[in-house]
Design a protein around this motif. Structure first.
Motif, short mmCIF file in Angstrom:
data_model
loop_
_atom_site.label_atom_id
_atom_site.label_comp_id
_atom_site.label_asym_id
_atom_site.label_seq_id
_atom_site.Cartn_x
_atom_site.Cartn_y
_atom_site.Cartn_z
N ARG A 91 0.84 -1.21 0.00
CA ARG A 91 0.00 0.00 0.00
C ARG A 91 0.87 1.26 0.00
O ARG A 91 0.60 2.22 -0.73
CB ARG A 91 -0.92 -0.02 1.23
CG ARG A 91 -1.75 1.19 1.41
CD ARG A 91 -2.78 1.28 0.33
NE ARG A 91 -3.52 2.51 0.49
CZ ARG A 91 -4.65 2.77 -0.09
NH1 ARG A 91 -5.19 1.88 -0.87
NH2 ARG A 91 -5.24 3.91 0.07
N GLU A 92 1.93 1.28 0.81
CA GLU A 92 2.82 2.44 0.88
C GLU A 92 3.49 2.70 -0.46
O GLU A 92 3.62 3.86 -0.89
CB GLU A 92 3.88 2.24 1.96
CG GLU A 92 3.35 2.36 3.36
CD GLU A 92 4.38 1.98 4.41
OE1 GLU A 92 5.52 1.59 4.06
OE2 GLU A 92 4.04 2.06 5.60
N GLU A 93 3.93 1.65 -1.14
CA GLU A 93 4.58 1.80 -2.45
C GLU A 93 3.60 2.39 -3.47
O GLU A 93 3.97 3.24 -4.27
CB GLU A 93 5.12 0.47 -2.95
CG GLU A 93 6.36 -0.01 -2.22
CD GLU A 93 7.57 0.86 -2.49
OE1 GLU A 93 7.78 1.28 -3.65
OE2 GLU A 93 8.32 1.11 -1.55
N MET A 94 2.38 1.92 -3.44
CA MET A 94 1.38 2.44 -4.38
C MET A 94 1.05 3.90 -4.06
O MET A 94 0.96 4.73 -4.97
CB MET A 94 0.11 1.59 -4.34
CG MET A 94 0.32 0.17 -4.82
SD MET A 94 0.96 0.05 -6.48
CE MET A 94 -0.55 -0.07 -7.39
N ASP A 95 0.89 4.21 -2.79
CA ASP A 95 0.58 5.59 -2.39
C ASP A 95 1.72 6.55 -2.72
O ASP A 95 1.48 7.69 -3.10
CB ASP A 95 0.28 5.67 -0.89
CG ASP A 95 -1.13 5.21 -0.57
OD1 ASP A 95 -1.96 5.15 -1.49
OD2 ASP A 95 -1.39 4.92 0.62
N LYS A 96 2.95 6.08 -2.55
CA LYS A 96 4.12 6.93 -2.79
C LYS A 96 4.17 7.43 -4.24
O LYS A 96 4.61 8.55 -4.50
CB LYS A 96 5.39 6.13 -2.46
CG LYS A 96 6.65 6.91 -2.58
CD LYS A 96 7.84 6.14 -2.03
CE LYS A 96 8.14 4.89 -2.80
NZ LYS A 96 9.38 4.22 -2.39
#
Length: 78
Positions: free
Chosen positions: A39-44
């Motif tokens: 999720r963090e990678e996608m949000d970044k």
């Protein structure tokens, strides 16, 4: 949204769904952290508009997903 943007968005969402499905195969103690990392990678990279950068990120994501799947497949045989 033009057709090209629509297709790119579809590829990104497909990658995200595949990654979450793969994370679900992980051992229970690692599953939550893995989903959070995905999720963090996608949000970044959510606001990236550069088509070349998006292609790179999708190909990098697919490479990393394949590596994760291979690691999870090896754990089954232990």
């Amino acid at each position: 949204m033009d057709l090209r943007a629509f297709l790119v968005r579809a590829r990104v969402l497909k990658l995200y769904r595949q990654a979450l499905r793969t994370a679900h195969r992980a051992p229970g103690h690692a599953r939550g952290e893995l989903k959070c990392t995905i999720r963090e990678e996608m949000d970044k990279n959510r606001n990236c508009n550069d088509p070349q950068r998006i292609r790179f990120l999708v190909s990098e994501g697919l490479r990393r997903l394949k590596k994760l799947e291979e690691m999870l497949d090896m754990q089954v045989f232990r």
